[in-house]
Design a protein around this motif. Structure first.
Motif, PDB file in Angstrom:
ATOM      1  N   PRO B 117       0.868  -1.210  -0.019  1.00 45.39           N
ATOM      2  CA  PRO B 117       0.072  -0.055   0.094  1.00 45.39           C
ATOM      3  C   PRO B 117       0.913   1.119  -0.109  1.00 45.39           C
ATOM      4  O   PRO B 117       0.314   2.293  -0.499  1.00 45.39           O
ATOM      5  CB  PRO B 117      -0.905  -0.147   1.331  1.00 45.39           C
ATOM      6  CG  PRO B 117      -0.286  -1.208   2.008  1.00 45.39           C
ATOM      7  CD  PRO B 117       0.516  -2.138   1.128  1.00 45.39           C
ATOM      8  N   LEU B 120       1.304   1.925  -3.694  1.00 42.68           N
ATOM      9  CA  LEU B 120       0.144   2.465  -4.221  1.00 42.68           C
ATOM     10  C   LEU B 120      -0.312   3.741  -3.632  1.00 42.68           C
ATOM     11  O   LEU B 120      -1.002   4.429  -4.410  1.00 42.68           O
ATOM     12  CB  LEU B 120      -0.919   1.116  -3.817  1.00 42.68           C
ATOM     13  CG  LEU B 120      -0.667  -0.142  -4.540  1.00 42.68           C
ATOM     14  CD1 LEU B 120      -1.753  -1.108  -4.115  1.00 42.68           C
ATOM     15  CD2 LEU B 120      -0.612   0.031  -6.121  1.00 42.68           C
ATOM     16  N   ASP B 121       0.103   3.823  -2.503  1.00 40.93           N
ATOM     17  CA  ASP B 121      -0.395   5.308  -1.811  1.00 40.93           C
ATOM     18  C   ASP B 121       0.137   6.245  -2.749  1.00 40.93           C
ATOM     19  O   ASP B 121      -0.490   7.373  -3.089  1.00 40.93           O
ATOM     20  CB  ASP B 121       0.042   5.209  -0.378  1.00 40.93           C
ATOM     21  CG  ASP B 121      -0.910   6.086   0.523  1.00 40.93           C
ATOM     22  OD1 ASP B 121      -1.970   6.352   0.079  1.00 40.93           O
ATOM     23  OD2 ASP B 121      -0.468   6.806   1.392  1.00 40.93           O
ATOM     24  N   SER B 124      -1.377   6.675  -6.136  1.00 38.89           N
ATOM     25  CA  SER B 124      -2.606   7.247  -5.879  1.00 38.89           C
ATOM     26  C   SER B 124      -2.472   8.747  -5.882  1.00 38.89           C
ATOM     27  O   SER B 124      -3.165   9.639  -6.604  1.00 38.89           O
ATOM     28  CB  SER B 124      -3.558   6.830  -4.863  1.00 38.89           C
ATOM     29  OG  SER B 124      -3.365   5.509  -5.046  1.00 38.89           O
ATOM     30  N   ARG B 125      -1.499   9.294  -5.061  1.00 46.15           N
ATOM     31  CA  ARG B 125      -1.589  10.599  -5.051  1.00 46.15           C
ATOM     32  C   ARG B 125      -0.880  11.362  -6.137  1.00 46.15           C
ATOM     33  O   ARG B 125      -1.578  12.457  -6.609  1.00 46.15           O
ATOM     34  CB  ARG B 125      -0.446  11.018  -3.661  1.00 46.15           C
ATOM     35  CG  ARG B 125      -1.172  10.851  -2.489  1.00 46.15           C
ATOM     36  CD  ARG B 125      -0.481  11.520  -1.279  1.00 46.15           C
ATOM     37  NE  ARG B 125       0.658  11.394  -1.471  1.00 46.15           N
ATOM     38  CZ  ARG B 125       1.645  10.389  -0.785  1.00 46.15           C
ATOM     39  NH1 ARG B 125       1.072   9.326  -0.083  1.00 46.15           N
ATOM     40  NH2 ARG B 125       3.022  10.225  -0.791  1.00 46.15           N
TER      41      ARG B 125
END
Lengths: 206, 983
Positions: B117, B120-121, B124-125
């Motif tokens: 994550p 992925l975090d 995503s940002r």
């Protein structure tokens, strides 16, 4: 204004690497991160040997968050019980309340509703924060947090208009985690209520 | 890196789409727009500027990434290393399954799931930042979707699906990979074993390839995978030891890990782990155990050869005193549900023990088991630890060697419990209504062995002179003295006495002495010694007489009216080590043993083993109790007597009839009323504790005495007596319920309000109490009196006690409570700790509030450090004011942070720092900053040039701060030089 969505708009996360906002895009990775953090905490809670003095120091920093979490969760539950009623109609009731709140923004219901949304945001925030701390040093709190998360995910799967399926799956994962935790902590040694009368024992589980 | 074929292109694109560099960890992310008219425009196939590779669409990329993650997390190599399993199998086979399943439980996290994550975090940002407002809106709300943004929205949906799939995968694998029931805490031995293995394993990893902490590029792919697997195994191992994998010295970056696994995946080196196949190798505990036996069987090979070898009689147990063995009824005739076990201890050879079981076992279940086959058994040696009947019906195997009797008893108990082989605990009721063994044939819970003489010293082998023996007995010698004289053991002596003079009615030394006239001499010898040493506090001859009769300790205590320690003390004074030693040396051990066995035998015949025992179904009895029938009516229903019903209730749950009624009728009802499930959360505790829990819950829920009495289906008077008995509260009789309500209704609520930082007026409003708030005074009476019966002061103290003090120093508070200090003393102690003697009560309170609600939010760690160092309150204020001054630009901001008004802030600054805001800024912000520049640069203009300062502002600051120096020296240059030299 979509009150159900906009509740995620003003967040100030503990994790400094995060954005100031959490929306549909970042909520997925954020929630996944929290879930895996709790999963690791569960493993550490089960595998670690015993509490040492360092753990007690760490507990001290968790305690302040715990009190806030308890109060917020209580208020959250009370609101749902008081204003929303039966869970089968959760989504519909919340929508009705949201509409009412928009039409009469100064009514007590509207104020409570705004407070509820605010509480919900803070509740998620606290749960994310706790996941980053060494919560495995507090097994009872960890269990309670997992239970809270299961319930919140369940509510989100009904209330969150954006990613309901994601929350539904996340709820299942937390439920699984809770089952594992119960089972494994049971084998590790369950905390029992001390009995005054040691001779008289009642075997409830037969 | 993902070498994906799906490279992003603007050709044929019908809307905006986001693309990313496929190299894991690269932050390049671009929003691609369609080509004009589908043809014109540059960068038709956009590339990453840093890595010079084609970009890929982000939604496809996340799919690829998660595929690599799954390949890594659930690869075939997640199983524990064979070497570790072998080691555990050898050293502690019973923990093998636990190690295996725990390993599998930790595998996904150990192999790096947690770092997924994080990546992925960040992705995503970056993804979010690349979108414009409208596109964000289209993702947030379906009603805003425009044709141009459709691909972005669809892309996002795809990403969401990938996340859900990943969660599903985690869920499925957790269900399949391990068996929760097999995961048990390790004993220290196993933990140590794993730790040692890990240390060696890490050394090997370091030696083998990671000298530069990097994987060599020249390695072949499969070799590379082996190395990666080893690192991931080490990380998993850390987790099962309760440590975080990040503590390992060997690091792999998450990007590198999953990118490499992508390569393994593409080279067909990754295969998903199939739990069923691998589980078969281990199976359940019982299967494993039995499999072990079978393995041993297969090692034997040629059975005929072994049959010829008739000299397989086992040797003595060497340095060990005896062994614990397991006897398995292999259920060859398929008459049983399970293979049955029997755990026993022996100091004899295994073969002799086996034959004694076959031929004359005192255990009726074993007799039945052997008798079922109706044939004579002969034995076959499998190995030095295992024997089997030739037909394979029964197997006997040594499971533990012990060095002394204590251990033998201890382990016998342990294994009987572990294998659930005791019929007293694990049984079922047969068709004949009698108790039948469920898993094993043991009729006792073990641990009943006695010291004995073995081998060549057995009584039947030794001859002693009858007349000499009689002579010694007449002269009053003890059993130990006579045995030493003849160089024989005490049991041998006793057996000889019995053998020679049984026809005279003599069974032991005491009888013999009585018969031949040595009793008085014997008593005199020991009595004289006793009197001369410790006087006549205890009747020593009587004590010895009673010991010789083989009395138990409890009987001795009762007979002599004294305690165990007194008896032991007297025995020690007359030369015995302890009671057992006295029994052995006085020759009373045999008598004692016989009596003990009789007692044990009669004990096992109690209750359900008794022939007249009447079985009553538990479920049925609960149902009947719920119907509100009296004991007599229940007895009539079952066709038994009332005492039988009452004794069953006591036997099953340890309760009387009324307690059972509360347990099975009233409390489930209370659970329904309260909407909780208290009863299921209680696993094992006394009925009185359950009563307390329920009473407290009802009072907390706000029920009054009459309502509670109604729930309990009793009168108020009974309820009053019941509560008095159960809730042990200090109270005045007519105020009883109010006292209980104060403790269980008001107190928790008030404490909750205090913890939530409510003001007293809020508590009064929220809890609907009168402004007098008498509850406070009643609950905290002692403190109330100390504060001159002033509610406000008391509430402030309670806030300090429950909210502030625990936060600031919990340990100190616990110590003070333990020392039973008064409220004033507790306050004094804390005030002394923070050095706040000059403070008024109001200032002190404000300081505590500042700590929790302001300083704690600013920098919790720093505040804790100050607390640990016992820094004074003023210094804490100064420290945090400096921080505030540095981090804010106006006094308004400081006031906001301190949650007070501007005027108060001004006063506070002067009070704490002794200067006003402007001076404070000069002193604590400008001055340190300028000093740091003076150290680095040679002139003011240099500072302005390098640190991006306005020169005139800088000069102004120098003039203001060092006004005195400027007067003395005349110019800023000289002041600057002076300051520089000062450094």
């Amino acid at each position: 204004m979509n009150l159900l969505i906009s509740n995620d708009n003003k967040l100030n996360y503990y994790d400094e690497n995060l954005d100031q906002t959490e929306n549909k895009i970042t909520v997925l990775s954020r929630q996944l991160k929290t879930y895996l953090n709790y999963r690791e905490s569960t493993i550490l809670a089960i595998c670690r040997e015993s509490e040492n003095s360092l753990d007690i120091l760490k507990n001290h920093s968790i305690q302040k968050w715990e009190t806030e979490l308890n109060i917020l969760y209580l208020e959250y539950c009370i609101f749902l019980e008081k204003y929303i009623g039966p869970k089968e109609n959760l989504k519909m009731n919340v929508l009705m309340l949201a509409k009412k709140a928009l039409s009469f923004p100064n009514s007590p219901e509207a104020r409570s509703f705004k407070k509820f949304l605010k509480n919900k945001i803070r509740l998620w925030e606290l749960l994310h924060i706790l996941s980053a701390l060494e919560i495995h040093t507090r097994p009872q709190l960890l269990k309670r947090v997992i239970q809270i998360l299961t319930k919140l995910c369940n509510d989100e799967s009904k209330l969150n208009a954006n990613v309901p399926d994601f929350f539904q799956q996340l709820k299942l994962n937390y439920q699984q985690l809770e089952r594992e935790y119960d089972q494994l902590l049971l084998t590790k040694g369950k905390v029992q209520i001390k009995s005054k009368n040691t001779n008289k024992k009642v075997m409830v589980r037969e | 890196m993902i070498d994906t074929k799906n490279q992003a292109t603007r050709k044929g694109l019908k809307g905006d789409r986001v693309a990313v560099c496929p190299k894991f960890g690269c932050s390049t992310l671009e929003k691609l727009k369609p080509l004009k008219l589908g043809l014109f425009g540059i960068q038709k196939y956009p590339k990453c500027k840093d890595h010079k590779i084609h970009l890929v669409f982000v939604d496809e990329f996340i799919g690829d990434f998660l595929q690599s993650v799954n390949a890594c997390l659930f690869d075939n190599s997640i199983a524990p290393p064979k070497a570790l399993l072998e080691l555990v199998k050898e050293e502690s086979p019973k923990n093998l399954l636990s190690v295996y399943h725990k390993w599998m439980y930790c595998s996904s996290l150990g192999r790096g799931a947690k770092i997924v994550p994080g990546y992925l975090d960040s992705l995503s940002r970056a993804y979010k930042n690349s979108l414009n407002k409208r596109q964000k809106k289209s993702i947030e709300n379906d009603s805003y979707i425009k044709k141009r943004n459709k691909l972005i929205t669809l892309g996002f949906r795809k990403i969401e699906m990938e996340y859900i799939e990943f969660l599903k995968k985690l869920y499925d694998m957790n269900e399949r990979l391990f068996n929760k029931e097999e995961i048990k805490p390790f004993p220290r031995l196993v933990k140590k074993l794993i730790q040692d293995w890990l240390i060696k394993f890490l050394k090997n990893i370091n030696k083998g390839y990671l000298q530069n902490k990097q994987i060599n590029n020249s390695d072949s792919i499969s070799l590379k995978k082996t190395k990666y697997d080893k690192i991931l195994q080490a990380r998993t191992c850390m987790l099962i030891l309760g440590r975080s994998p990040s503590e390992l010295p060997i690091k792999i970056s998450p990007y590198e890990l999953f990118a490499t696994y992508r390569i393994f995946l593409e080279n067909d080196l990754c295969h998903e782990f199939v739990p069923e196949e691998n589980n078969l190798k281990i199976g359940s505990r019982k299967e494993y155990f039995l499999q072990e036996l079978n393995n041993n069987n297969s090692k034997v090979g040629n059975i005929k050869e072994i049959n010829r070898n008739t000299s397989f009689i086992l040797k003595n147990w060497g340095e060990y005193y005896g062994v614990i063995y397991i006897l398995i009824d292999n259920n060859k005739d398929n008459t049983l549900k399970y293979k049955m076990l029997y755990i026993g201890q022996t100091i004899q050879k295994l073969k002799i023990r086996f034959y004694s079981h076959i031929n004359y076992s005192p255990n009726k279940y074993l007799r039945e088991a052997f008798g079922m086959y109706g044939k004579k058994f002969s034995l076959l040696k499998i190995d030095n630890k295992t024997l089997q009947t030739t037909g394979g019906e029964f197997t006997m195997k040594v499971i533990k060697k012990c060095k002394d009797l204590d251990n033998l008893n201890k382990y016998e108990k342990f294994f009987i419990k572990k294998y659930k082989s005791c019929v007293l605990d694990h049984y079922f009721i047969g068709k004949d209504g009698k108790r039948r063994p469920l898993y094993g044939y043991n009729i006792s819970r073990g641990g009943g062995g006695f010291p004995a003489i073995t081998g060549e010293e057995h009584g039947s082998f030794i001859h002693i002179d009858q007349d000499s023996l009689k002579d010694l007995l007449k002269r009053g010698f003890s059993a130990e003295e006579i045995a030493r004289e003849f160089e024989i053991s005490i049991p041998t002596l006793i057996s000889k006495v019995e053998y020679y003079w049984k026809h005279l009615g003599i069974e032991n030394l005491r009888d013999a002495r009585a018969k031949f006239g040595g009793n008085q001499a014997f008593l005199d010898r020991f009595g004289i010694v006793a009197k001369s040493v410790i006087g006549v506090e205890l009747d020593i001859p009587k004590l010895i007489d009673l010991i010789e009769q083989g009395l138990f300790l409890s009987e001795l205590e009762e007979e002599l009216g004294t305690s165990f320690s007194t008896i032991t003390k007297h025995l020690q004074k007359i030369g015995f080590k302890n009671l057992t030693d006295a029994r052995i040396r006085l020759g009373a051990m045999e008598t004692f043993r016989k009596r003990w066995i009789q007692k044990k035998a009669s004990a096992t015949l109690r209750g359900s083993d008794h022939q007249d025992y009447i079985q009553i179904n538990k479920e049925e009895i609960i149902k009947i109790i719920k119907l509100d029938m009296s004991p007599k009516e229940i007895a009539d229903y079952f066709g038994v007597s009332r005492p039988t019903i009452l004794s069953r209730l006591n036997e099953y749950w340890g309760v009387n009839f009324y307690e059972a009624k509360r347990l099975f009728k009233i409390y489930p009802k209370v659970d329904k009323i309260l909407g909780e499930n208290i009863i299921s959360s209680i696993s094992e505790c006394a009925i009185s504790d359950i009563d307390i829990i329920y009473l407290q819950s009802l009072i907390y829920a706000g029920f009054n005495m009459t309502q509670i009495a109604l729930i309990y289906e009793r009168g108020v008077k009974w309820m009053h007596e019941f509560m008095t008995e159960i809730l042990d509260i200090d109270f005045t009789p007519h105020m009883y319920f109010q006292s209980a309500k104060d403790l269980f209704y008001w107190k928790p609520r008030i404490i909750n309000a205090i913890m939530a930082d409510y003001k007293i007026s809020d508590v009064v409003r929220e809890l609907h109490v009168t402004t007098y708030f008498r509850e406070l005074g009643r609950i905290w009476k002692k403190e109330y009196d100390e504060f001159n019966q002033n509610n406000d002061n008391l509430y402030k103290y309670l806030k300090r006690f429950y909210l502030f003090y625990p936060f600031m120093d919990k340990k100190l508070l616990i110590n003070l409570i333990a020392e039973n200090k008064s409220s004033t003393e507790i306050d004094e102690e804390y005030k002394r700790k923070w050095g706040v003697y000059g403070y008024t009560d109001s200032e002190y309170h404000k300081f505590l509030r500042r700590c929790i609600f302001v300083y704690n939010k600013i920098n919790n760690d720093y505040l804790n450090q100050l607390f640990i160092k016992s820094t004074s309150a003023r210094d804490i204020d100064i420290a945090f004011l400096k921080i505030l001054l540095r981090n804010t630009s106006t006094m308004q901001e400081i006031a906001e942070k301190l949650q007070i008004g501007i005027v108060q802030t001004r006063k506070f600054l002067i009070n704490i720092l002794g200067i006003n805001y402007k001076e404070a800024v000069r002193e604590f912000v400008w001055k340190p900053e300028l000093f740091s520049y003076i150290e680095k640069y040679d002139s003011i203009s240099d500072i302005a040039h390098n640190e991006d300062y306005n020169l005139s502002t800088l000069r102004h600051r120098f003039r203001v701060i060092w006004a005195d120096e400027l007067k003395k020296l005349g110019s800023l240059k000289k002041v600057y030089r002076h300051l520089k030299e000062k450094f």
